[in-house]
Design an enzyme around this catalytic site. Structure first.
Site, PDB file in Angstrom:
ATOM      1  N   HIS A 123       0.824  -1.214   0.000  1.00 46.62           N
ATOM      2  CA  HIS A 123       0.000   0.000   0.000  1.00 46.62           C
ATOM      3  C   HIS A 123       0.856   1.262   0.000  1.00 46.62           C
ATOM      4  O   HIS A 123       0.347   2.358  -0.234  1.00 46.62           O
ATOM      5  CB  HIS A 123      -1.007  -0.014   1.160  1.00 46.62           C
ATOM      6  CG  HIS A 123      -0.458   0.317   2.510  1.00 46.62           C
ATOM      7  ND1 HIS A 123      -0.090  -0.644   3.427  1.00 46.62           N
ATOM      8  CD2 HIS A 123      -0.222   1.505   3.121  1.00 46.62           C
ATOM      9  CE1 HIS A 123       0.342  -0.059   4.531  1.00 46.62           C
ATOM     10  NE2 HIS A 123       0.276   1.252   4.369  1.00 46.62           N
TER      11      HIS A 123
ATOM     12  N   ASP B  93       0.937  -7.812   2.792  1.00 48.74           N
ATOM     13  CA  ASP B  93       1.234  -6.428   2.401  1.00 48.74           C
ATOM     14  C   ASP B  93       2.746  -6.166   2.409  1.00 48.74           C
ATOM     15  O   ASP B  93       3.270  -5.433   3.239  1.00 48.74           O
ATOM     16  CB  ASP B  93       0.512  -5.481   3.372  1.00 48.74           C
ATOM     17  CG  ASP B  93       0.423  -4.066   2.856  1.00 48.74           C
ATOM     18  OD1 ASP B  93       0.947  -3.791   1.757  1.00 48.74           O
ATOM     19  OD2 ASP B  93      -0.168  -3.218   3.560  1.00 48.74           O
TER      20      ASP B  93
ATOM     21  N   SER C 105       3.944   2.679   8.522  1.00 50.07           N
ATOM     22  CA  SER C 105       3.793   1.596   7.547  1.00 50.07           C
ATOM     23  C   SER C 105       5.133   1.332   6.874  1.00 50.07           C
ATOM     24  O   SER C 105       5.811   2.252   6.427  1.00 50.07           O
ATOM     25  CB  SER C 105       2.763   1.981   6.481  1.00 50.07           C
ATOM     26  OG  SER C 105       1.469   2.022   7.015  1.00 50.07           O
TER      27      SER C 105
END
EC number: 3.4.21.-
Length: 239
Positions: free
Chosen positions: A75, A113, A193
């Site tokens: 992402h 991810d 992230s």
């Protein structure tokens, strides 16, 4: 203009400037206290291990796993293309470890991810140790395994623009491991992230993908590096 009025205006401005400066200092001190209560500390020197193994995107984090190779999230990588840039371990200084172009992007084929990027070896802007990426960073090694209640740390760039790309470290414990998912209680925020989850030996266990529930949740998620995931990453490390 009336001389007394000018003097009073200048005095008022001086007082306002002073108050504004004090207010900013109070806000910053309050934020630092809040972070300390959540076991979050600002990294002072990002030119030493493990901190110089971490890189910054404009709104996220990544880390070095081998020669010219970094890991982040899908992402995160979806907003980047070949030729875009990353910065090696900045700490309020954009050129601290150098600025480098992305050479390739390889997303993990499963639902996890994870994205692996290869980086141009020569910097667009040099780091403290020259123009070579590998001279300015140190790659993390994989942890053999991990278990619930192990102590961990997360290093990255929470709220990077707001925090002027200062690097932070938060500590906590592993709460749960199930298949490829690792849950932990170290404090994270947007921008974390892609941060590495490290054990007490600074070996990488997984990669942060986000919080579970509200921002600053005490129950956060990372992709756990299983043998299959490690194998995928290993195949994409530049030789």
């Amino acid at each position: 203009m009336n001389k007394n009025l000018v003097i009073k205006s200048m005095a008022a401005l001086a007082i306002l400037t002073s108050v504004t400066g004090i207010s900013a200092a109070v806000v910053e001190e309050t934020q630092q206290i809040a972070k300390a209560e959540k076991h979050v500390t600002q990294v002072k020197d990002t030119n030493v291990f493990p901190y110089h193994g971490v890189v910054a995107f404009k709104d996220a984090t990544g880390f070095v796993i081998g020669k010219n190779t970094i890991i982040t999230n899908k992402h995160v990588s979806k907003d980047y293309k070949v030729g875009d840039r990353i910065t090696a371990h900045p700490n309020g200084d954009k050129g601290n470890g150098g600025i480098y172009k992305i050479k390739s992007i390889s997303d993990y084929p499963g639902n996890e991810d994870i994205s692996v990027m290869n980086i141009e070896e020569q910097a667009v802007e040099r780091g403290s140790n020259g123009f070579n990426f590998n001279d300015n960073v140190q790659a993390f090694k994989f942890a053999k395994d991990a278990k619930v209640d192990d102590k961990i740390k997360v290093i990255g760039y929470p709220l990077p623009a707001q925090n002027s790309f200062k690097q932070f470290e938060s500590t906590g414990t592993i709460k749960r491991i199930k298949d490829n998912i690792l849950n932990f209680d170290a404090y994270i925020e947007p921008g974390n992230s892609g941060s590495p989850v490290l054990n007490s030996n600074n070996e990488v266990i997984g990669v942060v993908y986000g919080g579970i529930g509200k921002v600053g949740s005490e129950y956060n998620g990372a992709v756990y590096f299983t043998p299959q995931i490690k194998d995928f990453i290993q195949k994409h490390i530049e030789q």
